[in-house]
Design an enzyme around this catalytic site. Sequence first.
Site, PDB file in Angstrom:
ATOM      1  N   GLU A 166      28.556  48.916  33.904  1.00 23.47           N
ATOM      2  CA  GLU A 166      28.649  50.111  34.748  1.00 23.47           C
ATOM      3  C   GLU A 166      27.321  50.483  35.412  1.00 23.47           C
ATOM      4  O   GLU A 166      26.718  51.535  35.131  1.00 23.47           O
ATOM      5  CB  GLU A 166      29.219  51.278  33.941  1.00 23.47           C
ATOM      6  CG  GLU A 166      30.624  50.996  33.443  1.00 23.47           C
ATOM      7  CD  GLU A 166      31.288  52.186  32.761  1.00 23.47           C
ATOM      8  OE1 GLU A 166      30.603  53.163  32.437  1.00 23.47           O
ATOM      9  OE2 GLU A 166      32.513  52.124  32.555  1.00 23.47           O
ATOM     10  N   GLU A 353      37.239  47.561  30.383  1.00 22.68           N
ATOM     11  CA  GLU A 353      37.475  48.885  29.784  1.00 22.68           C
ATOM     12  C   GLU A 353      38.633  49.587  30.466  1.00 22.68           C
ATOM     13  O   GLU A 353      38.648  49.685  31.685  1.00 22.68           O
ATOM     14  CB  GLU A 353      36.246  49.804  29.915  1.00 22.68           C
ATOM     15  CG  GLU A 353      35.079  49.460  29.044  1.00 22.68           C
ATOM     16  CD  GLU A 353      33.921  50.406  29.267  1.00 22.68           C
ATOM     17  OE1 GLU A 353      34.142  51.587  29.578  1.00 22.68           O
ATOM     18  OE2 GLU A 353      32.769  49.936  29.168  1.00 22.68           O
TER      19      GLU A 353
HETATM   20  N1  LIG Z   1      31.350  61.468  39.479  1.00 27.57           N
HETATM   21  N2  LIG Z   1      30.754  62.600  39.539  1.00 27.57           N
HETATM   22  N3  LIG Z   1      30.729  63.460  38.502  1.00 27.57           N
HETATM   23  C1  LIG Z   1      30.152  64.792  38.624  1.00 27.57           C
HETATM   24  C2  LIG Z   1      29.498  65.220  37.331  1.00 27.57           C
HETATM   25  O1  LIG Z   1      29.893  64.319  36.360  1.00 27.57           O
HETATM   26  C3  LIG Z   1      29.190  64.398  35.154  1.00 27.57           C
HETATM   27  C4  LIG Z   1      29.734  63.348  34.214  1.00 27.57           C
HETATM   28  O2  LIG Z   1      30.203  62.222  34.974  1.00 27.57           O
HETATM   29  C5  LIG Z   1      30.685  61.138  34.281  1.00 27.57           C
HETATM   30  C6  LIG Z   1      31.293  60.128  35.004  1.00 27.57           C
HETATM   31  C7  LIG Z   1      31.780  59.018  34.350  1.00 27.57           C
HETATM   32  C8  LIG Z   1      31.673  58.941  32.954  1.00 27.57           C
HETATM   33  C9  LIG Z   1      32.231  57.789  32.262  1.00 27.57           C
HETATM   34  C10 LIG Z   1      32.374  57.648  30.902  1.00 27.57           C
HETATM   35  N4  LIG Z   1      32.999  56.467  30.752  1.00 27.57           N
HETATM   36  C11 LIG Z   1      33.440  55.887  29.478  1.00 27.57           C
HETATM   37  C12 LIG Z   1      32.334  54.944  29.072  1.00 27.57           C
HETATM   38  N5  LIG Z   1      32.329  53.741  29.923  1.00 27.57           N
HETATM   39  C13 LIG Z   1      31.442  52.847  29.191  1.00 27.57           C
HETATM   40  C14 LIG Z   1      31.668  53.140  27.733  1.00 27.57           C
HETATM   41  O3  LIG Z   1      30.419  53.316  27.119  1.00 27.57           O
HETATM   42  C15 LIG Z   1      32.479  54.433  27.680  1.00 27.57           C
HETATM   43  O4  LIG Z   1      31.937  55.326  26.730  1.00 27.57           O
HETATM   44  N6  LIG Z   1      33.187  55.890  31.917  1.00 27.57           N
HETATM   45  N7  LIG Z   1      32.741  56.696  32.858  1.00 27.57           N
HETATM   46  C16 LIG Z   1      31.055  59.960  32.235  1.00 27.57           C
HETATM   47  C17 LIG Z   1      30.561  61.064  32.902  1.00 27.57           C
END
Ligand SMILES: N=NNCCOCCOc1ccc(-c2cn(C[C@@H]3NC[C@@H](O)[C@H]3O)nn2)cc1
Length: 447
Positions: A166, A353
């Site tokens: 990611e 994932e």
């Molecule tokens: N997009 N804008 N957001 C605006 C503000 O967001 C604040 C927070 O944002 C995000 C966006 C995406 C994620 C996320 C988590 N996972 C799950 C993990 N994947 C790898 C593995 O380790 C899993 O634990 N995938 N994606 C978390 C927070």
Amino acid sequence: MAIIQFPKDMKWGTATASYQIEGAANEDGRGPSIWDTFSHTPGKVKGGDNGDIACDSYHRYEEDIRIMKDLGIDYYRFSVAWPRIYPNGKGDINPKGLEFYHDFVDKLIENGIEPMCTLYHWDLPQALQDQGGWANRETIDAFVQYAETMFREFKGKIKYWITLNEPWCISFLSNHIGAHAPGNQDLQLATDISHHLLVAHGRAVKKFRELEIDGQIGFAPNTTWLDPFSDQQEDLDACQRDIGHYVEWFMDPVFKGEYPQFMVEWFRKKGVELHIQSGDLDDINQPIDFLGINYYTGHIARYKENTGLFDFEYIEMGYERTDIDWPVYPEGFFKVLTHITKRYGDVPIYITENGACYNDEPVNGKVGDDRRIKYLQQHLTALSQAIESGVNIKGYFVWSLMDNFEWAEGYSKRFGIVHVDYNTLERTKKDSFYWYKKTIANNWFEY
Ligand SMILES: N=NNCCOCCOc1ccc(-c2cn(C[C@@H]3NC[C@@H](O)[C@H]3O)nn2)cc1
């Protein structure tokens, strides 16, 4: 009811990551990572949680492998903690770190489970961050040194390698939004980091080829999908900008050897430029053997002037939401996969994932997570549709094998098909575990 059937060579698995499950943060020579620093910084992680103990998989991996064996998976996707191998990020190697992963990988192979190793799943050695981290191009060299060490050490044992998990989270979530470690909020910095990550990926692939390692290598971007609220071009354009931020920004350089011009121009309007050095794009544009795709959720969105980075707003459409408040949007899974195949051709894809956060707790030794089963049914049905439409899917890995440290959400968000009691570290197989076990055994499910 319908039978959803998968190709006979479909590979089934689960996924985890080192900082999220291992614990033993200060054991056997492991150096600190940026997530040790971040999680121990007050206010950064919900509940003040950290990965000091996590699921204690560093000590309990034999039990975890017994659970995987019972599940019947073909592949297990895990990540190596760079700070266990190079406590200072480069220089001296920690033999106990290599020993741990050799013991772990040997036990997987003994149990007929194929290891898929992610080299970098966010736990950058703090010593490298102290020198600028991914903003410093010298970290690229340190990553390639680390990757080379792992390729040489595990030659013949590990045949499936992922360079980065990611890169959007590593760059933009962690250095523009600032929600993850190290928590910067600077769009130019994040953009520079996204480029350095891609260069690091490409140079690691070059090293893999030079060493003539028997195996396959790829990377695992996270994706999303936005459908336009109306057929107004401004709504469609806004959706394509956000999709492009996750998909084209990282995949075009790898598969096409150039950044998507529509995104470059949008960033230029924000005062942000790419700093590309001679040879970088050739390094990035190395052929890869497979693409890992992570998908969780999608949205309906429409254009909204001067809003966020890409001038759009999500529209609440009443879709079910998981316990991390993400819409359940399996349509987006089908659409992003067909979009990728249309843009990049017949690239072999592993779903590295896919899963859902539901915080069901054990009652009389059982965990009734029917909502997770429904999420998996919906998304595997969408995956089957994508396969029928020509997407070259090689495998599917549920995120996650077990509940674990969900980054800034700490232990408050449970993604596992196995429940973990964080007081006793007892593992409890959830109803979704038994549903997935049957699906793997049959290679189909009824829905
Ligand atoms: N997009 N804008 N957001 C605006 C503000 O967001 C604040 C927070 O944002 C995000 C966006 C995406 C994620 C996320 C988590 N996972 C799950 C993990 N994947 C790898 C593995 O380790 C899993 O634990 N995938 N994606 C978390 C927070």
